[in-house]
Motif scaffolding. Structure first.
Motif, PDB file in Angstrom:
ATOM      1  N   THR A  61       5.382  16.979 -11.935  1.00 57.92           N
ATOM      2  CA  THR A  61       6.213  15.785 -12.092  1.00 57.92           C
ATOM      3  C   THR A  61       7.423  15.833 -11.169  1.00 57.92           C
ATOM      4  N   GLU A  62       8.003  17.022 -11.015  1.00 64.35           N
ATOM      5  CA  GLU A  62       9.146  17.184 -10.110  1.00 64.35           C
ATOM      6  C   GLU A  62       8.737  16.890  -8.668  1.00 64.35           C
ATOM      7  N   GLN A  63       7.541  17.373  -8.285  1.00 61.41           N
ATOM      8  CA  GLN A  63       7.064  17.108  -6.926  1.00 61.41           C
ATOM      9  C   GLN A  63       6.795  15.626  -6.717  1.00 61.41           C
ATOM     10  N   TYR A  64       6.222  14.972  -7.717  1.00 65.04           N
ATOM     11  CA  TYR A  64       5.999  13.526  -7.608  1.00 65.04           C
ATOM     12  C   TYR A  64       7.338  12.800  -7.448  1.00 65.04           C
ATOM     13  N   GLY A  65       8.357  13.259  -8.179  1.00 69.75           N
ATOM     14  CA  GLY A  65       9.675  12.651  -8.055  1.00 69.75           C
ATOM     15  C   GLY A  65      10.227  12.788  -6.645  1.00 69.75           C
ATOM     16  N   THR A  66      10.022  13.961  -6.056  1.00 65.06           N
ATOM     17  CA  THR A  66      10.455  14.178  -4.669  1.00 65.06           C
ATOM     18  C   THR A  66       9.702  13.256  -3.723  1.00 65.06           C
ATOM     19  N   ASN A  67       8.393  13.138  -3.948  1.00 69.56           N
ATOM     20  CA  ASN A  67       7.579  12.252  -3.102  1.00 69.56           C
ATOM     21  C   ASN A  67       8.036  10.803  -3.211  1.00 69.56           C
ATOM     22  N   ALA A 160      -0.975   6.280  15.729  1.00 70.05           N
ATOM     23  CA  ALA A 160      -2.304   6.798  15.401  1.00 70.05           C
ATOM     24  C   ALA A 160      -3.042   5.758  14.562  1.00 70.05           C
ATOM     25  N   ALA A 161      -4.037   5.157  15.154  1.00 69.63           N
ATOM     26  CA  ALA A 161      -4.780   4.100  14.455  1.00 69.63           C
ATOM     27  C   ALA A 161      -5.445   4.646  13.192  1.00 69.63           C
ATOM     28  N   GLY A 162      -5.150   4.028  12.071  1.00 71.31           N
ATOM     29  CA  GLY A 162      -5.771   4.411  10.798  1.00 71.31           C
ATOM     30  C   GLY A 162      -5.172   5.640  10.150  1.00 71.31           C
ATOM     31  N   ALA A 163      -4.308   6.362  10.855  1.00 70.82           N
ATOM     32  CA  ALA A 163      -3.705   7.579  10.287  1.00 70.82           C
ATOM     33  C   ALA A 163      -2.384   7.209   9.622  1.00 70.82           C
ATOM     34  N   THR A 164      -2.455   6.798   8.399  1.00 69.01           N
ATOM     35  CA  THR A 164      -1.279   6.294   7.686  1.00 69.01           C
ATOM     36  C   THR A 164      -0.488   7.427   7.045  1.00 69.01           C
ATOM     37  N   VAL A 165       0.731   7.116   6.650  1.00 70.83           N
ATOM     38  CA  VAL A 165       1.596   8.074   5.946  1.00 70.83           C
ATOM     39  C   VAL A 165       1.610   7.699   4.474  1.00 70.83           C
ATOM     40  N   GLN A 166       1.099   8.592   3.654  1.00 71.56           N
ATOM     41  CA  GLN A 166       0.977   8.339   2.221  1.00 71.56           C
ATOM     42  C   GLN A 166       1.858   9.294   1.432  1.00 71.56           C
ATOM     43  N   ARG A 167       2.311   8.849   0.273  1.00 72.87           N
ATOM     44  CA  ARG A 167       3.039   9.707  -0.648  1.00 72.87           C
ATOM     45  C   ARG A 167       2.397   9.608  -2.021  1.00 72.87           C
ATOM     46  N   ARG A 168       2.041  10.777  -2.577  1.00 68.75           N
ATOM     47  CA  ARG A 168       1.441  10.786  -3.920  1.00 68.75           C
ATOM     48  C   ARG A 168       2.537  10.627  -4.957  1.00 68.75           C
ATOM     49  N   ILE A 169       2.379   9.653  -5.847  1.00 68.09           N
ATOM     50  CA  ILE A 169       3.415   9.353  -6.831  1.00 68.09           C
ATOM     51  C   ILE A 169       3.027   9.751  -8.256  1.00 68.09           C
ATOM     52  N   ASN A 170       1.769  10.072  -8.464  1.00 63.56           N
ATOM     53  CA  ASN A 170       1.313  10.627  -9.741  1.00 63.56           C
ATOM     54  C   ASN A 170      -0.028  11.295  -9.478  1.00 63.56           C
ATOM     55  N   ASP A 171      -0.691  11.765 -10.529  1.00 65.72           N
ATOM     56  CA  ASP A 171      -1.912  12.536 -10.302  1.00 65.72           C
ATOM     57  C   ASP A 171      -3.097  11.696  -9.845  1.00 65.72           C
ATOM     58  N   SER A 172      -2.959  10.375  -9.817  1.00 64.38           N
ATOM     59  CA  SER A 172      -4.100   9.544  -9.443  1.00 64.38           C
ATOM     60  C   SER A 172      -3.777   8.448  -8.428  1.00 64.38           C
ATOM     61  N   GLU A 173      -2.544   8.406  -7.914  1.00 65.55           N
ATOM     62  CA  GLU A 173      -2.152   7.274  -7.069  1.00 65.55           C
ATOM     63  C   GLU A 173      -1.279   7.711  -5.904  1.00 65.55           C
ATOM     64  N   THR A 174      -1.552   7.123  -4.734  1.00 64.18           N
ATOM     65  CA  THR A 174      -0.698   7.309  -3.568  1.00 64.18           C
ATOM     66  C   THR A 174      -0.223   5.941  -3.084  1.00 64.18           C
ATOM     67  N   THR A 232       6.237  -5.152  -1.662  1.00 66.10           N
ATOM     68  CA  THR A 232       5.329  -4.823  -2.764  1.00 66.10           C
ATOM     69  C   THR A 232       5.262  -3.321  -2.987  1.00 66.10           C
ATOM     70  N   ARG A 233       5.159  -2.570  -1.902  1.00 61.76           N
ATOM     71  CA  ARG A 233       5.104  -1.112  -2.018  1.00 61.76           C
ATOM     72  C   ARG A 233       6.412  -0.550  -2.560  1.00 61.76           C
ATOM     73  N   TYR A 234       7.513  -1.103  -2.104  1.00 61.83           N
ATOM     74  CA  TYR A 234       8.824  -0.638  -2.566  1.00 61.83           C
ATOM     75  C   TYR A 234       8.965  -0.866  -4.071  1.00 61.83           C
ATOM     76  N   SER A 235       8.512  -2.024  -4.525  1.00 66.58           N
ATOM     77  CA  SER A 235       8.564  -2.334  -5.954  1.00 66.58           C
ATOM     78  C   SER A 235       7.719  -1.345  -6.744  1.00 66.58           C
ATOM     79  N   ARG A 236       6.553  -0.991  -6.189  1.00 58.45           N
ATOM     80  CA  ARG A 236       5.687  -0.021  -6.877  1.00 58.45           C
ATOM     81  C   ARG A 236       6.377   1.334  -6.981  1.00 58.45           C
ATOM     82  N   LEU A 237       7.078   1.734  -5.956  1.00 57.47           N
ATOM     83  CA  LEU A 237       7.783   3.015  -5.995  1.00 57.47           C
ATOM     84  C   LEU A 237       8.922   2.988  -7.013  1.00 57.47           C
TER      85      LEU A 237
END
Length: 297
Positions: A61-67, A160-174, A232-237
């Motif tokens: 949970t702490e790591q997700y918070g950092t992400n 980089a085409a298709g190489a996106t930057v993702q952050r995991r926010i819980n055990d099932s979602e980025t 939309t993404r910001y709201s989700r975060l």
């Protein structure tokens, strides 16, 4: 027939009782000193397993918070860059409309507008190459250092085409925290930067700029669309941050219930056990005083 209890048996039994009482006293002293109900696995193996599981969940949970915090900072940077880019492009549109009014244009006026457009293009290119902690926010996971290069090929997209930057926010979602620069600004000769160059060329040559207005509107729309996606993404975060805080609070309460002791209860139990231990020592000392008869037996 009932066997006689010898002094040796009494001594062993008394010693066992004293040792048990002393061990419990030592455990209570350690609990009072550390504030922990379980100080080592042998105290309560079942509770230890539960505590270890909760600790693992807390670390995750702490790591997700950092992400989430990092992702929020990424998107805030992107949001600012897109807002500024939209403002710049609207200024470009206003200048292009002025330049399209051929009836009042003099060579000096055209040159002045062209100079402003060149400056705005440089500003826009700078926004398109915005970075966060040394990473370009419009170039995906590319390590090129910039999203768009003015040379050698005009405004080549280096992301980089298709190489996106993702952050995991819980055990099932980025959540994606970068934006596709090609979708926001276009690429090569089809980029908004190349369009501004074309406007400057047409303006200098006295060519009709009416057709360029619609092309600018298309690029403004592209920026606005990407800006909406970022919102939309910001709201989700933001939602994830609240959920993460709730989860963190619940896990800490669960951990405390398993691992921590009530200070008041710990002190009472400790004092009670100290009395019990001292009593056991006193009783044992009086009951097992050696006598001549004891030796004869």
């Amino acid at each position: 027939m009932i066997g006689r209890i010898t002094n040796q048996q009494q001594l062993v039994s008394a010693q066992r009782n004293v040792q048990t009482s002393r061990a419990l006293l030592s455990q209570l002293q350690e609990q009072a000193a550390t504030g922990r109900a379980v100080t080592k696995p042998s105290d309560d193996p079942s509770a230890t397993a539960s505590i270890m599981r909760v600790h693992a969940q807390q670390r995750a949970t702490e790591q997700y918070g950092t992400n989430i915090s990092d992702g929020t900072a990424w998107l805030a940077t992107v949001d600012d860059a897109l807002s500024s880019s939209e403002d710049i492009l609207r200024k470009v549109r206003d200048l292009t409309l002025r330049g399209a009014n051929e009836g009042t244009m003099t060579p000096a006026t055209r040159s002045a507008i062209a100079g402003e457009l060149e400056g705005l293009k440089s500003d826009l290119l700078e926004k398109a190459n915005t970075t966060y902690l040394g990473r370009t926010v419009f170039a995906g996971s590319s390590s090129a250092g910039t999203a768009f290069a003015a040379t050698p090929a005009p405004y080549t997209f280096t992301g980089a085409a298709g190489a996106t930057v993702q952050r995991r926010i819980n055990d099932s979602e980025t959540v994606r925290v970068d934006v596709d620069g090609a979708a926001a600004f276009g690429t090569g000769t089809g980029s908004v930067f190349a369009l501004i160059d074309n406007i400057v060329t047409d303006l200098t040559a006295g060519t009709d700029l009416s057709a360029r207005i619609g092309q600018l509107d298309t690029h403004v729309s592209a920026l606005t669309t990407q800006h909406g996606v970022v919102g939309t993404r910001y709201s989700r975060l933001q939602q994830a941050a609240q959920s993460n805080l709730t989860q963190s609070t619940a896990l800490e309460a669960q951990r405390a219930g398993l691992e921590d002791v009530d200070p008041a209860k710990a002190i009472i139990d400790l004092k009670s056990q100290e009395v019990t231990y001292q009593t056991a020592l006193g009783v044992t000392a009086r009951a097992l005083q050696p006598t001549l008869l004891s030796y004869l037996q």
